[in-house]
Design an enzyme around this catalytic site. Structure first.
Site, short mmCIF file in Angstrom:
data_model
loop_
_atom_site.label_atom_id
_atom_site.label_comp_id
_atom_site.label_asym_id
_atom_site.label_seq_id
_atom_site.Cartn_x
_atom_site.Cartn_y
_atom_site.Cartn_z
N CYS A 299 0.22 -13.20 -0.77
CA CYS A 299 1.29 -12.26 -0.55
C CYS A 299 2.07 -12.67 0.71
CB CYS A 299 0.66 -10.86 -0.46
SG CYS A 299 1.73 -9.49 -0.12
N ASP B 5 6.27 -12.17 -11.58
CA ASP B 5 6.42 -11.70 -10.19
C ASP B 5 7.91 -11.55 -9.87
OD1 ASP B 5 5.97 -11.05 -7.55
OD2 ASP B 5 4.62 -12.73 -7.15
N HIS C 255 2.43 -10.35 -9.53
CA HIS C 255 2.07 -10.57 -8.13
C HIS C 255 0.59 -10.22 -7.93
CE1 HIS C 255 3.54 -11.05 -3.98
NE2 HIS C 255 2.66 -10.14 -3.65
#
Lengths: 91, 252
Positions: B123, B185, B217
């Site tokens: 992330c 994503d 994601h």
């Protein structure tokens, strides 16, 4: 989201956390990855009061759908309150 | 039966500016030699999953350290500290470089170290991984897991703490880079991943990107709706093959 985008709202009220009731003066609101809720993204609110090590934080993480339902409920409650008696303003 | 064991503990390391920061450290119990891995946590903070990742590396024969990048916003529970760090606008890139560099030095100083150190991040930590791989020449391999913000399409994302688009640092990338991405994503989206790959190609950098259909994601996170077991299992196998090649000298 992976962003630091945070909406802030001044507060006047109290919240109950692990150390009992405390005054809160700010809410930080953001839509990002939660810490605890089993969601990819969540609407997160940190109710904050005080500063430094003594700062109180009461956190909630909810789905976007829940957050929208909460907003509606808050507005509906305020409308009902307005009808029944004037809602206190500016405090 | 071969004996297996690991030690996992919190400790203090010297990070940026010589500051003492918290870290979670997991290593196999044995004489080594073990390669090292710095695990960069995701934006929600230094959480249980980050520790699980460190232990996973230890299980596979790596000494893994996960610095608490929000340490300076403590004390407190990791989630409270993360909220405080967020309210402060997050951590500065320079500070992350110093903290990861301190962890790499810690890993190399251990008597059982093989001298090679990789980095992995998830992330926001994926972006930080790309950044430190460009700014710390002592790193030997880097794995960017769905790091958003490597490509900066909105200049408003830049500020005093994060002043430079990470993609602009690509000419300085000093080690092989692996990227794992979900094609569903939105941050990074497919176009941004394409442009990142183009920059790596343009500058002649060693990299491998793996893109997964049916994943968005954070598809490694087993306690999130976005978990994708097939893609995650394959992704982890790619991580260990990559580190096996670049950190231990033997694939697998």
């Amino acid at each position: 989201m992976c962003s630091y985008i945070t909406e802030r709202a001044g507060m006047s009220g109290s919240a109950k956390g692990p150390r009992g009731w405390a005054r809160i003066d700010q809410a930080n609101v953001y839509y990002d990855h939660p810490y605890h809720a089993p969601l990819d993204h969540s609407l997160n609110i940190d109710f904050l009061g005080g500063q430094g090590e003594e700062q109180t934080r009461v956190a909630v993480e909810m789905s976007a759908e829940s957050a929208r339902a909460l907003v509606k409920a808050i507005l509906a409650a305020l409308e009902q309150g307005d009808a029944a008696h004037p809602v206190e303003a500016g405090r | 039966m071969t004996y297996e064991g690991m030690l996992a503990e919190t400790l203090v390391v010297r990070g940026h500016g010589g500051d003492e920061i918290e870290a979670y450290y997991a290593r196999p119990l044995g004489a080594g030699p073990y390669p090292g891995v710095v695990v960069i946590h995701h934006m929600p903070g230094w959480d249980e999953w980050t520790r699980e990742v460190a232990r996973k590396f230890a299980q596979h024969g790596y000494a893994a350290i996960a610095p608490h990048l929000y340490s300076r916003s403590g004390p407190g529970s990791p989630d409270d500290v993360a909220a405080r760090a967020r309210a402060e606008g997050g951590v500065a890139d320079d500070q992350v470089v110093g903290d990861v560099g301190g962890c790499a030095r810690f890993l190399r100083a251990q008597p059982y170290a093989n001298g090679k150190v990789g980095v992995i991040g998830f992330c926001s930590g994926g972006r930080q991984t790309y950044m430190v791989a460009c700014r710390l020449p002592e790193l030997n391999a880097a794995v960017d897991c769905w790091g958003g913000g490597v490509i900066v399409d909105d200049p408003a994302q830049l500020n005093d703490k994060r002043p430079v688009p990470v993609i602009d640092l690509t000419p300085s990338l000093g080690c092989p880079l692996m990227g794992l991405f979900g094609n569903d994503d939105t941050n990074p989206n497919v176009d941004q991943v394409n442009r990142t790959e183009e920059a790596l190609k343009r500058h002649g950098k060693g990299y491998e990107f793996h893109r997964y259909d049916g994943a968005g994601h954070g598809f490694f996170a087993v306690d999130r709706a976005g978990y994708r077991p097939d893609q995650a299992v394959d992704g982890w196998s790619k991580v260990f093959a990559f580190y096996g090649k670049h950190l231990t000298g033997s694939a697998g």
